[in-house]
Scaffold this active site. Structure first.
Site, short mmCIF file in Angstrom:
data_model
loop_
_atom_site.label_atom_id
_atom_site.label_comp_id
_atom_site.label_asym_id
_atom_site.label_seq_id
_atom_site.Cartn_x
_atom_site.Cartn_y
_atom_site.Cartn_z
N ARG A 53 52.74 63.67 8.94
CA ARG A 53 53.66 64.32 9.86
C ARG A 53 54.98 63.55 9.96
NH1 ARG A 53 50.73 67.68 13.53
NH2 ARG A 53 49.06 68.66 12.33
N ARG A 68 58.66 73.80 14.17
CA ARG A 68 58.89 72.38 14.47
C ARG A 68 59.70 71.74 13.34
NH1 ARG A 68 53.46 69.76 15.20
NH2 ARG A 68 53.54 70.70 17.27
N CYS A 99 48.07 65.53 22.76
CA CYS A 99 49.41 65.60 22.18
C CYS A 99 50.42 64.74 22.93
CB CYS A 99 49.88 67.04 22.12
SG CYS A 99 48.99 68.04 20.91
N CYS A 140 52.47 67.74 27.60
CA CYS A 140 52.52 68.62 26.45
C CYS A 140 52.98 70.01 26.90
CB CYS A 140 51.16 68.70 25.77
SG CYS A 140 49.93 69.65 26.71
N LYS A 190 49.40 60.69 11.14
CA LYS A 190 50.58 60.33 11.92
C LYS A 190 51.00 58.89 11.62
CE LYS A 190 49.60 63.65 15.58
NZ LYS A 190 49.41 63.89 17.03
N CYS A 199 50.66 77.44 23.96
CA CYS A 199 49.68 76.74 23.13
C CYS A 199 48.33 77.45 23.17
CB CYS A 199 49.52 75.30 23.58
SG CYS A 199 48.29 74.39 22.60
N LYS A 248 45.53 65.98 9.76
CA LYS A 248 46.88 65.47 9.97
C LYS A 248 46.88 63.95 9.95
CE LYS A 248 46.24 66.09 14.96
NZ LYS A 248 46.69 66.84 16.14
N CYS A 278 44.73 70.25 27.40
CA CYS A 278 43.41 70.18 26.77
C CYS A 278 43.16 68.72 26.41
CB CYS A 278 43.35 71.11 25.55
SG CYS A 278 44.16 70.43 24.08
#
Length: 570
Positions: free
Chosen positions: A157, A88, A486, A437, A222, A443, A220, A482
């Site tokens: 991120r 990414r 995302c 996603c 954001k 994934c 993480k 899931c």
């Protein structure tokens, strides 16, 4: 920008090892994210890397994955999974030059299965990269001043910024600030340059990470900038968000939001989606100081023992909003001012042609679920070869070909037509507001399809909307494989989160511009039940909606009414 030299970016808050969760202990002993990645990359016996290296490589923007479509077959053949890697890119504000686009295109064709994936955070993902091709990919990106630093991992991120379709001066200023902030908050370890660029290794010291320390952040983090009336970045889903307040001279400052986040676990009631709180205003000169303060609060108070409760939203709730705001004010060196007025209108993208105040043109190109391949990939590359402006990735997985000179407009329009890209905005309002996603087959967390299935489901839902005269009604719909969120499903008017193959939880009633969370309407249901439930709500919406009312607002009021009736019955 303000001088931040007085801000403490050196505190190492590593807890005693016995109080740390496994991921925290791994970071602590990783030698600032080096670990044994170098050695694992040289191991040709396996197509994968060790558990520890996989964890650490996330900080370098890399996830180990495998082809789940053939996982069972390979297991039966006693073969290891078909390992590959997702890489990414860090792309602040989603801004890309034509030269950079062409390099990404080249690398995708050489190493990434002839496909480019645009993410929900305005950047690129390469899929299907085998282990020996990771270094050539990252070194190729370096040639056009791109990198993958902190695109994943327990750090800040890629910083998002509104993809203004009108290309205003304010947008340019905010985009520049997103780049400045991103460069400011990424890890400073030399591990990335040593491993991926082959730079000389040097002895590590305790000041290698002056802000993050040895254990980085608990989870993480954001960050995003929104420019009203556009909330395309879904500001309330960010751990830290900045809502631009504009005056006659441009951006004056920002309203600060904290504590947003989408991730949850269906089996753990202690996890949940949360909208960020708008806690105050500050002048733009204090941006770096405020950002450091917010992140340092999460660094020092975030949960490092229980990873499922490590996101900043839980720190805010566990410590209390008042405590967190007071800590931010103390660490930034000044109190926050009262929130300034602002208003959002949507969290979608604008498509088709737009003309800017400078007499330039922008073209909003719809990319369904962000996947670019085949003739579309060829067409965008052809445009990049003649384009002199920018190619901007939007927060909804589409593109804005920006800054087109009038003389080049006919050329680019002809290429859009030649490659079947012109008029991408002619899809239904539902499809143009859809997002998914990646999910299967790459994934490892996905329990159900998303990217490969949503277009088919949207077609069926379009039929229901047509039956009720709602084909032109803009409704946001998002799907994830899931519950981790995302594609930011919990702020979509219709959301589906995967539970098992062909089974989803159905969420309804979020605000049209991302200002309200959706509610769980049905669990673990298949397509037939999904369509049946939606048909009922569409019928009621068509019959009883108020003038100008959005679908999410109508459903939210219907759910309130049903709850009131249920309470009266009890």
């Amino acid at each position: 920008m303000t001088d931040t030299s007085t801000i403490d970016r050196s505190k190492d808050v590593s807890q005693p090892v016995e109080r740390l969760g496994p991921d925290e202990a791994l970071k602590l002993h990783s030698n600032y994210l080096r670990g044994h990645i170098d050695e694992d990359l040289l191991d040709r016996i396996t197509g994968g890397v060790t558990f520890a290296s996989n964890k650490l490589m996330k900080f370098h923007g890399i996830y180990q994955q495998d082809d789940r479509d053939i996982r069972d077959e390979r297991r039966r053949q006693k073969l290891e999974p078909a390992h590959s890697f997702m890489v990414r890119v860090r792309l602040p504000g989603g801004i890309c030059t034509p030269e950079q686009w062409l390099k990404v295109d080249e690398l995708a064709r050489a190493h990434g299965g002839n496909t480019i994936r645009l993410t929900t955070r305005q950047t690129f993902q390469f899929h299907w990269i085998v282990k020996e091709d990771i270094k050539p990919t990252i070194q190729g990106l370096q040639q056009v001043l791109l990198d993958t630093v902190a695109a994943c991992g327990d750090d800040a991120r890629t910083v998002m910024a509104t993809a203004d379709p009108l290309d205003s001066d304010v947008h340019a200023e905010v985009a520049a600030l997103s780049r400045q902030l991103s460069d400011h908050v990424i890890p400073k370890t030399r591990a990335y340059a040593e491993i991926w660029y082959g730079q000389e290794k040097v002895a590590t010291t305790d000041d290698e990470e002056p802000f993050y320390g040895r254990t980085y952040l608990p989870r993480k983090f954001k960050i995003g900038f929104a420019v009203p009336p556009f909330n395309d970045i879904d500001i309330y889903t960010q751990d830290m968000g900045f809502i631009a307040i504009v005056g006659d001279e441009g951006v004056e400052g920002f309203n600060l939001t904290i504590g947003g986040g989408m991730g949850r676990n269906d089996q753990d009631l202690n996890t949940y989606a949360r909208l960020g709180d708008v806690v105050g205003y500050f002048p733009k000169e204090r941006l770096l100081a405020v950002a450091d303060a917010v992140m340092s609060v999460q660094r020092d108070y975030g949960n490092r023992a229980e990873r499922s409760r490590a996101r900043f939203k839980y720190t805010v709730d566990d410590k209390g909003l008042g405590f967190i705001v007071a800590a931010i004010e103390e660490r930034s060196g000044a109190p926050l001012e009262p929130v300034r007025p602002f208003a959002f209108e949507s969290n979608g993208d604008a498509y088709g042609w737009r003309v800017t105040d400078r007499g330039l043109f922008n073209y909003g190109l719809f990319i369904e679920n962000g996947r670019i391949a085949g003739r579309m990939m060829d067409g965008i590359a052809a445009i990049a070869r003649v384009h002199s402006g920018q190619i901007r990735l939007t927060p909804n997985q589409s593109l804005n070909i920006a800054g087109i000179e009038p003389a080049r407009k006919p050329i680019i329009e002809a290429l859009l037509s030649e490659y079947g890209l012109l008029g991408s905005d002619q899809g239904s309002a539902l499809r143009l507001n859809s997002m998914a996603c990646v999910a299967l087959p790459t994934c490892p967390l996905a329990m159900a399809e998303a990217e490969r299935y949503l277009p088919e489901l949207v077609t069926k839902i379009e039929g229901l909307l047509a039956e009720h005269g709602l084909s032109d009604e803009p409704i946001t719909i998002r799907m994830t494989g899931c519950p981790n969120g995302c594609a930011r499903p919990y702020v979509a008017e219709i959301a589906l989160t995967g539970r098992a193959p062909g089974k989803y939880n159905l969420w309804l009633g979020a605000g049209f511009h991302g200002q309200r969370l959706s509610r769980l309407v049905a669990e673990n249901i298949g397509e037939a039940t999904i369509l049946d439930i939606l048909s009922g709500y569409f019928a009621a919406f068509a019959e009883r909606r108020k003038p100008g009312q959005h679908f999410g607002d109508f459903v939210d009021s219907e759910l309130d009414r049903a709850a009131d009736l249920s309470a009266l019955t009890v």
